[in-house]
Design an enzyme around this catalytic site. Structure first.
Site, mmCIF file in Angstrom:
data_model
loop_
_atom_site.group_PDB
_atom_site.id
_atom_site.type_symbol
_atom_site.label_atom_id
_atom_site.label_comp_id
_atom_site.label_asym_id
_atom_site.label_seq_id
_atom_site.Cartn_x
_atom_site.Cartn_y
_atom_site.Cartn_z
ATOM 1 C CD GLU A 166 -53.375 -23.114 -11.032
ATOM 2 O OE1 GLU A 166 -53.525 -21.894 -10.875
ATOM 3 O OE2 GLU A 166 -53.463 -23.944 -10.112
ATOM 4 C CD GLU A 371 -49.647 -25.455 -8.152
ATOM 5 O OE1 GLU A 371 -50.424 -24.785 -7.440
ATOM 6 O OE2 GLU A 371 -49.087 -24.993 -9.159
#
Ligand code: BG6
Length: 472
Positions: A166, A371
């Site tokens: 991320e 995720e």
């Protein structure tokens, strides 16, 4: 498109689950580990725990892996804490830290679980941060060296590597995640310079991985939230294209094509936040290619054209999944077709399929979900169980869409939802639980840290072993 028959999941599909080092391990200073930026943080969101003990996975990993094996997981995505391997980021290697991950990987392999390693998940060594963090080009050198160390140590046992988790959240929510302390234009210029240097580090590490480990596979792992236009108004379409470019494509275009997306670049120039990019940088960016694209998916976002004033561009506090609005760029909208979870995040399983198709169409690289999951206030009830049927429903609806995307023709390597076991969330601490396995602790009271499989873990096991569980 509707289908009367769905493509089956292949025998090599990586049915997994994920964690990150600082959110699950604890043992923050054990056996020579150095402090990371997370460990030296002096404040946490109000009412939430620090990460010093977390789920104590560092001391209980054998028990945790045994439970993952009971669940019949075929993959476990976890992060190697840079500060366990090289405590100050660029100095001596710590043998105890190296041994810990050998032990963990060996335990996984013995249980038939494929390790998928994240190299970096928000936990920069504090010593490097003191020297300027990602804004100092020496941090990229240190990251490449860290990569060389772990490729040499674990490369014979590990096929799948993720570079940076991320990166887009570290930039878009830099103040919250601790990437910068500066604010205003100065902060944003700092962030986008760090961003550029991170891309260079990532490209170098991908290239080095391929040199050292020809059969390994490596890729980036951004948080991708496909951006929908609020309506068919051309201004809304334009705003969605702009925000998609800035939030999503900027990160993957650089990782895959080695170039800035034109709209993202125009945005940076307009704002006065564009980093300096040299010819040499462009050559480095083009030299490192990913083998796959990993991504974290929680929700989509919906935007309209940027009418209105700064005050009414968004009426909701922003976090990683809640759009904020930006003057002259887009207005944040609530999608009326989507329910929200207990923390205000929209739930959009069909958006998952839309996103698979958008990513496949853009990059034509195999996709790996690193995720996806539901944060909830789970409860261990007096019968000793956690009845998280809401999580089963969430996962089932997303996996139904994943299978539709497979049928659409998207190449999908695997699904590793967040999270394998309960851990400390990034914004709401321990009380916001994601795990398949319950960890008995409260926000500030560690209780006995006992592990209990939740109902969702039995559902997931059945799906993995029998293929049943996605029927309505
Ligand atoms: C991702 C991160 O942003 O989302 C994880 O990679 C994080 O570290 C997860 O925990 C869920 O977010 P949160 O804020 O609910 O923990």
């Amino acid at each position: 498109m509707h289908y009367s028959e769905l493509k089956p999941f292949g025998p090599d599909f990586l049915w997994g689950a994920s964690t990150s080092a600082y959110q699950v391990e604890g043992g923050w200073d054990a056996d020579g580990k150095g402090p990371s930026v997370i460990d030296v943080r002096t404040s946490y969101p109000e009412g939430t725990s620090d990460y010093k003990v977390a789920a104590d996975h560092y001391h209980r990993f054998r028990e945790d892996v045994a439970m993952m094996a009971d669940m019949k997981l075929r993959a476990y995505r976890f992060c190697i804490a840079w500060t366990r391997i090289i405590p100050d980021g660029d100095g001596e290697v710590n043998p105890a830290g190296v041994k810990f991950y050998h032990d963990l990987i060996d335990e996984l392999l013995a249980a038939g679980i494929e390790p998928i390693i994240t190299m970096y998940h928000f936990d920069l060594p504090a010593a490097l941060d003191e020297k300027g963090g990602w804004g100092n080009p020496a941090t990229a050198d240190a990251f490449v060296r860290f990569g060389e160390v772990i490729f040499a140590e674990y490369g014979s046992k590990v096929t799948y590597w993720l570079t940076i988790n991320e990166q887009n959240m570290m930039i878009l929510y830099g103040n919250a995640i601790g990437t910068t302390t500066l604010t205003g234009d100065e902060g944003m210029r700092d962030l986008y310079r760090q961003n550029h240097l991170m891309f260079l580090a990532q490209a170098r590490v991908m290239a080095r991985c391929h040199e050292l480990l020809p059969s390994a596979k490596i890729g980036p792992a951004p948080n991708i939230s496909l951006v929908y236009p609020n309506s068919c108004a051309p201004e809304d379409i334009l705003a969605a294209a702009d925000w998609n470019a800035v939030r999503n494509w900027l990160y993957l275009d650089l990782a895959v094509f080695g170039r800035y997306h034109h709209l993202a670049w125009a945005y940076l120039v307009k704002k006065g936040w564009a980093p300096e990019v040299t010819e040499e940088d462009l050559a480095i960016l083009k030299s490192g290619k990913p083998d796959f694209v990993a991504f974290n998916y929680y929700a989509t976002q919906t935007v309209a054209g940027p009418t209105g004033t700064a005050a009414d561009l968004s009426n909701r506090p922003g976090d990683q999944q809640i759009v904020q609005g930006e003057v002259g760029i887009y207005r944040a909208m609530k999608n009326p077709h989507l329910p929200t979870n207990a923390f205000g995040w929209e739930i959009d399983p069909v958006g998952f399929r839309n996103e698979f198709n958008a990513l496949w169409d853009r990059y034509h690289l195999p996709l790996l979900v690193t995720e996806n999951g539901l944060g909830a206030f789970d409860e261990l009830t007096p019968d000793g169980k956690v009845h998280d049927d809401y999580r089963i429903d969430y996962l089932k609806r997303h996996l139904q869409q994943l299978q539709l995307a497979l049928t659409d023709g998207v190449e999908i390597l695997g699904y590793c939802p967040w999270s394998a076991i309960d851990l400390v969330s990034t914004h709401q601490g321990v009380k916001k639980r994601y795990g398949f396995i319950h960890v008995n602790r409260d926000e500030f009271d560690l209780l006995d840290l006992k592990r209990t499989r939740k109902e969702s873990s039995y559902w997931y096991e059945r799906l993995i072993t029998t293929g049943h569980g996605l029927e309505d």
